[in-house]
Design an enzyme around this catalytic site. Structure first.
Site, mmCIF file in Angstrom:
data_model
loop_
_atom_site.group_PDB
_atom_site.id
_atom_site.type_symbol
_atom_site.label_atom_id
_atom_site.label_comp_id
_atom_site.label_asym_id
_atom_site.label_seq_id
_atom_site.Cartn_x
_atom_site.Cartn_y
_atom_site.Cartn_z
ATOM 1 N N HIS A 263 0.791 -1.030 -0.075
ATOM 2 C CA HIS A 263 0.025 -0.193 -0.080
ATOM 3 C C HIS A 263 0.919 1.193 0.165
ATOM 4 O O HIS A 263 0.276 2.345 0.063
ATOM 5 C CB HIS A 263 -0.912 0.120 1.284
ATOM 6 C CG HIS A 263 -1.892 -1.112 1.026
ATOM 7 N ND1 HIS A 263 -3.221 -0.764 0.542
ATOM 8 C CD2 HIS A 263 -2.095 -2.283 1.496
ATOM 9 C CE1 HIS A 263 -4.038 -2.039 0.730
ATOM 10 N NE2 HIS A 263 -3.263 -2.759 1.012
ATOM 11 N N ASP B 182 3.429 9.351 -1.833
ATOM 12 C CA ASP B 182 2.329 8.540 -1.294
ATOM 13 C C ASP B 182 2.073 7.250 -2.194
ATOM 14 O O ASP B 182 1.901 7.657 -3.279
ATOM 15 C CB ASP B 182 1.112 9.760 -1.327
ATOM 16 C CG ASP B 182 0.362 9.715 0.054
ATOM 17 O OD1 ASP B 182 0.299 8.673 0.604
ATOM 18 O OD2 ASP B 182 -0.226 10.555 0.092
#
Length: 710
Positions: free
Chosen positions: A44, A251
């Site tokens: 992730h 991110d």
């Protein structure tokens, strides 16, 4: 601990999906417990470039653990590319468009951009309490444009950069100072860590300075909240926002941008998105992409967003809204699990094509029952001592000097001294290398793919065809020298019948590019009209004369052995073990009773055509050439008239140096099908019947074989 719990609850057919970097070691633990378990792993966060990953002390262990999974997923193609690059550069594995290949086992690597439950946000906007919130916010910020940032208070979120860019915007656009407000929600995280406490102080300091500089008694440009909002309040805030600012420095995905888009169907606000967020790949078309480190660029983008025409805003929003509502979290999960199922099915099909491990007990018992045995052994990566052990970097100097595995001496001596056994070392190496390693044993040495042959007690003789044209060798040597000079850590070996350029130790990507360039040079120049074969290994390019293969040489070697030993009984056991290139795997199929395809028969007939020795040398005891079989009506290869299991040698063993020519006729080979063991070492894509993992396994097997004899 995770693996133990999974193992307690696992039932056949279950799917195990591991998430995030905390569990990078889990796929390996699960597969060790049950190799048939369906295991997927998803990251992730961003996967770093190989240059960053290689600094980790446990870099190889982490990669190998993840590669144990059947499917490895990332948010974006960039992260997947970084992972594959790390596997090729650090582990030396083969990266393919599908994923990473290791010894024929493929770990599928793919990008699966995550989404949100967009319907939940769209439905929430219709709730009375959310509508009430929206009304309050509109009244509170009437006459001002609302800009919004929602982030965890984390270093990677780029909150200081965002606020500094907003300050720059206010400095340069004084007209906007009382017409715009930035609402920054910074959700506290890891409050006990000093670095995060320092970041909190830094953000508060910048916010205080800007509000002091541009604020008035009744209004301030930045509203900063150090807390989270409940779901309904957050949806209302998204709905009244004109410009959302996401300035992450790094991110994995950033789903705040998705949530904003889902709540904007009436307002159609503008999204300013950092190019370093994974979401930039999905929402890049509709958002304004920025480099958060470039304060001026972000400030200019804020002005562009605030002054954008309604038509352009509508177009941009529509593009992103369609993506967010179709690429949902549910769809992401279904896609991953479905891909995992497909990957496991494909892997099973692939595994069926991989030969089984060598049945050592059967091979040894049949060896003991036979009376005239032939052992054909490769050298490099078969009988050599292992240098490149996992976890250690390759030692180029040691590896380039091929040395016989020290534990083999006793076993080889025992096998060679058995009068019922003939041992042949068949290698691509030159004569000197074989002499240095095997000179003390009573065996046959076949150098340069069998083009040179000698019994260790005798002299080297050539088995080269008479008309072999070697004029191309100098011009190819020049090309190899050129590329060796320009490719650091590459080297080439010059033999009498071939040249090999090896780039195993060079940079993987650069080596491949150079190899591709070299092949173009070769085909357009030195070998355009020459009778040569170009053989590509995984990290090598070899140019050799046409017909120079181990399979083509083996019948001449066999004839020589039969004549030298004055054999009168057929060879009833053959063991052929080696780490051979695909081109040389015809040595495995040479002894097969049934030829698998017509193509092979044609290939074998071509290799043997015209391979005669000069008339002034004694011809080796030639086995009959198998001509290509005529195709039957079904298009299948027919059995050759003389099958390899019952080869008849009926020819002259005389020569110019011998006065009498004796005639003999009997079966050279009588393997009865089951007394033939062909075995590839460390290569799963092979024509061999069986597999051994490494040279250590070969050593272990030969030691068992020798012990069984003695």
């Amino acid at each position: 601990m995770f693996a133990d719990v999974v193992n307690q609850h696992y039932e056949e057919g279950d799917v195990v999906w591991c998430h995030d970097y905390h569990l990078m070691y889990l796929p390996k633990c699960l597969k060790e417990y049950n190799n048939n378990m369906k295991v997927g792993w998803f990251l992730h966060t961003p996967f770093p470039s190989s240059e960053i990953h290689r600094t980790l002390p446990s870099r190889s262990d982490l990669l190998r653990s993840v590669l144990a999974a059947d499917l490895v997923g990332f948010h974006t193609y960039d992260y997947a590319r970084h992972f594959v690059s790390a596997c090729t550069r650090i582990l030396g594995l083969e990266g393919t468009p599908e994923g990473v290949e290791d010894q024929g086992r493929l770990t599928r690597v793919a990008a699966f951009p995550i989404g949100i439950d967009s319907d939940r946000f769209i439905r929430a906007l219709e709730l009375p309490q959310v509508q009430e919130h929206i009304k309050e916010l509109k009244e509170r910020f009437a006459g001002r444009k609302v800009m919004l940032g929602v982030d965890r208070l984390d270093m990677i979120k780029g909150i200081p950069q965002k606020i500094l860019a907003f300050e720059k915007f206010l400095e340069e656009n004084s007209i906007w100072r009382d017409k715009v407000v930035l609402l920054q929600i910074a959700v506290p995280t890891r409050t006990d860590v000093p670095e995060y406490q320092k970041l909190t102080s830094q953000v508060h300091e910048i916010v205080g300075r800007i509000n002091g500089r541009f604020g008035t008694l009744t209004a301030v440009p930045i509203h900063h909240l150090d807390r989270s909002l409940d779901f309904h309040a957050l949806c209302a805030l998204y709905a009244v926002t004109d410009v959302a600012l996401v300035t992450s420095l790094r991110d994995g995905m950033n789903l705040v941008s998705y949530e904003f888009v889902a709540c904007q169907d009436s307002k159609k606000g503008v999204l300013i998105l950092s190019e370093f967020a994974g979401a930039a790949q999905s929402l890049g078309a509709g958002a304004i992409l920025v480099n958060p480190w470039n304060i001026t660029e972000v400030a200019d983008s804020i002005l562009q967003a605030l002054t954008m025409s309604p038509e352009e805003r509508e177009k941009r929003h529509r593009h992103n809204f369609v993506h967010v509502t179709t690429h949902t979290a549910q769809e992401w999960a279904e896609t991953f699990v479905s891909e995992l199922d497909d990957t496991v099915i494909e892997a099973k099909l692939r595994t069926k094509q991989v030969p089984p491990p060598l049945p050592e007990e059967d091979a040894i018992s049949r060896y003991l029952q036979s009376t005239n045995r032939l052992l054909i052994l490769g050298f490099n990566a078969t009988l050599t001592e292992p240098v490149d052990t996992p976890g250690r970097r390759a030692d180029q100097i040691k590896e380039m000097e091929l040395k016989l595995h020290p534990e083999l001496k006793e076993a080889l001596t025992a096998l060679c001294s058995d009068r019922k056994t003939t041992v042949v070392v068949l290698s691509g190496s030159d004569q000197k290398t074989l002499d240095d390693n095997f000179g003390e044993y009573d065996m046959w040495l076949a150098a340069e793919h069998g083009m040179f042959l000698r019994l260790t007690k005798g002299e080297w003789m050539t088995t080269m065809p008479e008309h072999l044209n070697m004029e191309w060798i100098d011009s190819v040597k020049h090309v190899f020298e050129y590329f060796t000079e320009r490719t650091p850590r590459s080297h080439f070996e010059l033999c009498e019948t071939s040249l090999v350029w090896n780039y195993k130790y060079a940079d993987v990507e650069f080596g491949r590019l150079q190899a591709r360039d070299m092949l173009q040079h070769l085909w357009t120049g030195p070998i355009s009209n020459a009778s040569v074969d170009v053989v590509q290994g995984s990290r090598s390019v070899e140019v050799r004369a046409v017909g120079v293969t181990k399979g083509a040489a083996i019948d001449r070697i066999l004839g020589e052995i039969v004549h030298s030993k004055s054999m009168i009984t057929p060879i009833d056991y053959v063991l052929c073990v080696g780490h051979f290139l695909g081109k040389d795997e015809d040595v495995y199929t040479f002894f097969e009773p049934e030829l698998p395809s017509d193509g092979l028969a044609v290939a074998r007939s071509k290799q043997n055509d015209g391979l005669k020795l000069p008339s002034d040398r004694r011809p080796s005891m030639k086995l009959p050439v198998i001509r290509s079989a005529p195709k039957s009506s079904q298009g299948k290869a027919q059995r050759p008239s003389l099958n390899p299991e019952k080869r008849t040698a009926n020819h002259s063993c005389g020569s110019g140096r011998r006065a009498s020519a004796e005639k003999i006729s009997w079966n050279v080979l009588d393997l009865k099908g089951d007394n033939y063991f062909s075995c590839a070492v460390g290569r799963t894509r092979t024509n061999a019947r069986y597999l051994l993992g490494s040279s250590d396994d070969v050593v272990s097997f030969l030691m068992k074989l020798a012990n069984a004899c003695t």
